[in-house]
Design an enzyme around this catalytic site. Structure first.
Site, short mmCIF file in Angstrom:
data_model
loop_
_atom_site.label_atom_id
_atom_site.label_comp_id
_atom_site.label_asym_id
_atom_site.label_seq_id
_atom_site.Cartn_x
_atom_site.Cartn_y
_atom_site.Cartn_z
N THR A 25 0.84 -1.21 0.00
CA THR A 25 0.00 0.00 0.00
C THR A 25 0.87 1.26 0.00
O THR A 25 0.49 2.27 -0.60
CB THR A 25 -0.96 0.05 1.21
OG1 THR A 25 -0.20 -0.02 2.40
CG2 THR A 25 -1.98 -1.07 1.16
N GLN A 98 1.71 -13.37 -0.90
CA GLN A 98 0.40 -13.49 -1.54
C GLN A 98 0.26 -12.45 -2.64
O GLN A 98 -0.73 -12.43 -3.35
CB GLN A 98 -0.72 -13.25 -0.51
CG GLN A 98 -0.75 -14.25 0.61
CD GLN A 98 -1.71 -13.80 1.70
OE1 GLN A 98 -1.33 -13.10 2.63
NE2 GLN A 98 -2.96 -14.18 1.58
N HIS A 118 0.20 -16.68 -5.16
CA HIS A 118 -0.90 -16.29 -6.05
C HIS A 118 -0.41 -15.86 -7.43
O HIS A 118 -1.15 -15.22 -8.18
CB HIS A 118 -1.75 -15.20 -5.40
CG HIS A 118 -2.44 -15.65 -4.14
ND1 HIS A 118 -2.98 -14.79 -3.22
CD2 HIS A 118 -2.67 -16.89 -3.66
CE1 HIS A 118 -3.50 -15.48 -2.21
NE2 HIS A 118 -3.31 -16.76 -2.45
N SER A 193 -4.17 -9.60 6.33
CA SER A 193 -5.28 -9.73 7.28
C SER A 193 -5.43 -11.18 7.75
O SER A 193 -6.21 -11.44 8.65
CB SER A 193 -6.57 -9.23 6.63
OG SER A 193 -6.81 -9.96 5.45
N ASN A 217 1.05 -5.39 11.31
CA ASN A 217 -0.16 -5.08 10.53
C ASN A 217 -0.86 -3.89 11.17
O ASN A 217 -0.96 -3.83 12.39
CB ASN A 217 -1.09 -6.30 10.50
CG ASN A 217 -2.01 -6.29 9.30
OD1 ASN A 217 -1.57 -6.39 8.17
ND2 ASN A 217 -3.30 -6.15 9.55
P1 NAD Z 1 -5.66 -7.85 2.86
O1 NAD Z 1 -6.07 -6.71 2.00
O2 NAD Z 1 -6.68 -8.82 3.27
O3 NAD Z 1 -4.98 -7.30 4.17
C1 NAD Z 1 -3.99 -6.31 4.12
C2 NAD Z 1 -3.69 -5.90 5.56
O4 NAD Z 1 -2.58 -5.00 5.53
C3 NAD Z 1 -4.86 -5.15 6.22
O5 NAD Z 1 -5.18 -5.81 7.43
C4 NAD Z 1 -4.29 -3.73 6.49
O6 NAD Z 1 -4.66 -3.24 7.76
C5 NAD Z 1 -2.81 -3.94 6.46
N1 NAD Z 1 -2.05 -2.80 5.95
C6 NAD Z 1 -2.31 -2.03 4.85
N2 NAD Z 1 -1.34 -1.12 4.68
C7 NAD Z 1 -0.45 -1.31 5.69
C8 NAD Z 1 0.78 -0.67 6.04
N3 NAD Z 1 1.31 0.31 5.31
N4 NAD Z 1 1.42 -1.11 7.16
C9 NAD Z 1 0.91 -2.12 7.92
N5 NAD Z 1 -0.24 -2.76 7.61
C10 NAD Z 1 -0.90 -2.37 6.51
O7 NAD Z 1 -4.44 -8.55 2.10
P2 NAD Z 1 -4.01 -10.05 2.01
O8 NAD Z 1 -4.05 -10.70 3.34
O9 NAD Z 1 -2.74 -10.03 1.24
O10 NAD Z 1 -5.14 -10.71 1.10
C11 NAD Z 1 -5.55 -10.08 -0.08
C12 NAD Z 1 -5.44 -10.93 -1.35
O11 NAD Z 1 -5.53 -10.12 -2.52
C13 NAD Z 1 -4.13 -11.63 -1.45
O12 NAD Z 1 -4.42 -12.95 -1.65
C14 NAD Z 1 -3.39 -11.03 -2.64
O13 NAD Z 1 -3.06 -12.06 -3.57
C15 NAD Z 1 -4.38 -10.15 -3.35
N6 NAD Z 1 -3.88 -8.76 -3.56
C16 NAD Z 1 -2.60 -8.51 -3.97
C17 NAD Z 1 -2.13 -7.20 -4.11
C18 NAD Z 1 -0.70 -6.97 -4.55
O14 NAD Z 1 -0.14 -7.79 -5.26
N7 NAD Z 1 -0.08 -5.86 -4.13
C19 NAD Z 1 -2.97 -6.13 -3.84
C20 NAD Z 1 -4.30 -6.40 -3.45
C21 NAD Z 1 -4.74 -7.73 -3.32
#
Ligand code: NAD
Ligand code: ZN
Length: 246
Positions: A25, A98, A118, A193, A217
């Site tokens: 992010t 992921q 993934h 998450s 997180n």
């Molecule tokens: P999720 O979105 O479920 O959880 C992300 C977590 O990160 C949240 O709980 C949030 O509070 C935390 N977060 C966000 N920014 C943060 C920061 N700067 N510092 C600390 N914590 C922070 O993500 P997930 O568990 O990876 O599951 C989502 C699925 O979607 C995955 O399977 C993934 O494959 C896919 N996905 C991938 C991308 C990517 O490649 N960048 C982006 C979006 C979704």
């Protein structure tokens, strides 16, 4: 807090890092569950739909090449670079991710040490013969001539190298991730998450195997209660302090 993450890293002989959308992010890629997340804006295209329908393939490639998915074109951030330093110093054996954004590799982690559960959205592969196709080449013929990507060798269906909804997890990657999890004495979760299974099973597997578990997180996760250390803060700052530049 951060001081003790440094201590845990110093005491570890073999650590594993497990990352989710939260580490990216700070590179401008929205995560999955927040209100701006991609699936709150559009419906995912399931694997069977992609394979079974030319219309769905066209829709999918339109999304990819319009950049609306925002998974490509971003740059690594301080969190990725801190992870790469730990790998370069021999502390971290593998990064299990992921994410599909290729940012661990771009921050300098050797591809062989990144286990992508993934897949990867920065290139495509043929579903029949596995041949790799570069997005730039496919983009030209799709946008220029409206050609839906097909394999230049065998004519098979070409898809970004990601695991779609409804598609099986890659067994070889799952097995490697499991072996690395069982080999480590410190398992660090960054920005997940921990609700998407089976990937979310690895932290608990590490813990059951007597590794120390750290979760970084912003928001609480369901697995916080099993962790030896929980830090609810931003990954970039926490990891830069935990793995400072020399
Ligand atoms: P999720 O979105 O479920 O959880 C992300 C977590 O990160 C949240 O709980 C949030 O509070 C935390 N977060 C966000 N920014 C943060 C920061 N700067 N510092 C600390 N914590 C922070 O993500 P997930 O568990 O990876 O599951 C989502 C699925 O979607 C995955 O399977 C993934 O494959 C896919 N996905 C991938 C991308 C990517 O490649 N960048 C982006 C979006 C979704
Ligand atoms: Zn092919």
């Amino acid at each position: 807090m951060t001081r003790s993450l440094r201590d845990l890293i110093a005491e570890s002989r073999r650590a594993v890092i497990f990352t989710g959308a939260g580490i990216s992010t700070e590179s401008g890629i929205p995560d999955f569950r927040s209100p701006g997340g991609i699936w709150s804006k559009m419906k995912p295209i399931y694997y069977d739909e992609f394979v079974g329908s030319e219309d769905k393939r066209r829709e999918s490639w339109t999304r990819t090449f319009s950049g609306v998915m925002r998974w490509t074109g971003a740059a690594p951030n301080p969190g990725h670079y801190a992870v790469a330093r730990l790998v370069a110093r021999g502390k971290v054996a593998s990064v299990i991710t992921q994410n599909i954004d290729n940012l661990h590799q771009e921050s300098g982690v050797p591809a062989g040490q990144v286990i992508e559960l993934h897949g990867n959205a920065s290139y495509a592969t043929c579903l029949d013969c596995g041949l790799r196709h570069e997005l730039e080449v496919l983009k030209q013929s799709f946008l220029g001539r409206g050609e839906i990507p097909a394999c230049r060798d065998c004519g098979g269906i070409v898809k970004t190298a990601t695991i779609s909804f409804g598609q099986a997890m890659p067994p070889d990657k799952m097995e490697r991730a499991r072996a690395e999890t069982l080999d480590c004495d410190l398992f660090i979760v960054l920005g997940s998450s921990l609700v998407v299974y089976p990937a979310a099973g690895f932290p608990l597997l590490a813990k059951e195997n007597d590794a120390r578990l750290v979760i970084v997180n912003k928001e609480p996760t369901e697995q916080d209660r099993y962790a030896d250390l929980v830090i609810h803060d931003s990954i970039g700052a926490v990891m830069t302090a935990a793995a400072p530049l020399d």
